[in-house]
Motif scaffolding. Structure first.
Motif: not given
Ligand code: AMP
Ligand code: FE
Ligand code: FE
Ligand code: ZN
Length: 299
Positions: A111-112, A115, A131, A143-145, A148
């Motif tokens: 994920r890191r 993103n 970010r 953290t994911g979509r 965002m």
């Protein structure tokens, strides 16, 4: 039939907390579930069990019963179509199991890596987000979509989370970036070696016609799959029946849950989904019996 305090036989075995992309802390989820009179719940965060580790047993209410859980994204095996999404739920896992923790750390690292690439793509599409804004929303969680998407909504880039996924972030859309996923057999084995039962989450998301779905689930059973999440808010009654029939045919457990996320899916509530969702306590009891059998075999 909707679940409520007057109908205490209700369970919810698919819930996300603020440790992944949900908006409520695990403690708050337990409070809400207790207030609603649920019989059992499982927190099934994407790629992390940290929320469960930080939820000390002595703080858990007598009801609902609590079952450890996790949701792992996995690769759909070839030659089946890759258009859909494969998520595997792991129930009753030992959250301190080292191989599982190492594997989840690899998912978190993926994920890191991913993103910033999505953020770059959004910028190239004329939708700059930072970010910092995204991480302010995810806090200390994964953290994911969805985070965002929420920033895009906040910045008026789109009108809704749905629009963010449909136009930009969904699979095949211009800001989508794939991420590392474990092959299905490895994800199932990770769950099993951590003492858990692997369950195919929301099978509709595989996007396969019934005959191909059955062939794929047979492959999963050979890999060690133990259940199918037939009861899910996005499944209509025919789908629920056909997924439950498939589970019965292959000797698998049936499970169910709302996939509650809180603010990012405000139309889905703990226990009741869109209002008329109901997973009976027997679903939890069957799962628990199978877990006890596994533990007995290991002794
Ligand atoms: P990620 O883990 O970053 O790949 O994001 C996947 C998550 O995004 C899923 O678990 C859902 O919570 C959320 N999601 C996927 N598709 C949609 C959609 N169309 N609308 C809202 N949320 C979605
Ligand atoms: Fe999610
Ligand atoms: Fe899922
Ligand atoms: Zn989920």
């Amino acid at each position: 039939m909707a679940c409520s305090a007057s109908r205490p036989g209700c369970v919810d075995l698919h819930i996300h907390s603020s440790f992944s992309d949900g908006s409520l802390t695990p403690a708050r989820i337990m409070e809400d579930a207790h207030r609603q009179g649920l019989f059992a719940v499982s927190i099934t965060d994407h790629d992390t069990v940290e929320g469960i580790i930080q939820l000390p047993e002595e703080k858990l209410p007598d009801l609902p019963h609590f079952l450890s859980g996790v949701e792992i994204s996995a690769q759909i095996p070839a030659p089946f179509s890759q258009d859909g999404t494969l998520h595997l739920l792991g129930y009753g896992i030992d959250c301190n199991n080292k191989p599982l923790q190492r594997a989840l750390a690899a998912c978190q690292e993926a994920r890191r890596q991913r993103n910033p690439q999505i953020i770059e793509r959004l910028a190239a599409l004329g939708l700059p987000i930072s970010r910092q804004e995204v991480e302010a929303l995810s806090g200390s969680g994964q953290t994911g979509r969805p985070h965002m998407a929420q920033v895009l909504v906040n910045n008026k880039g789109v009108a809704s989370m749905e629009e963010a996924f449909e136009r930009y972030l969904g699979k095949g859309r211009p800001a989508y970036v794939d991420k590392f996923r474990f092959p299905a057999d490895q994800a199932i084995e990770l769950i099993r070696q951590a003492g858990g039962i692997a369950v195919l989450a929301h099978p509709f998301s595989l996007n396969l016609p019934p005959d191909l779905l059955e062939r794929l689930v047979i492959r999963f059973v050979e890999m060690g799959l133990g259940g199918i999440e037939a009861i899910y808010p996005a499944h209509d009654s025919l789908q629920t029946q056909s997924f439950a029939d498939l589970a019965g045919k292959l000797g698998l457990l049936v499970t169910g849950g709302t996939d509650f996320h809180g603010a990012s899916k405000p139309h889905i509530r703990i226990g009741v989904g869109k209002g008329d969702f109901f997973v009976p306590a027997s679903i939890y009891e069957n799962l628990l019996r199978s877990l006890e059998k596994i533990k007995g075999q290991k002794r």
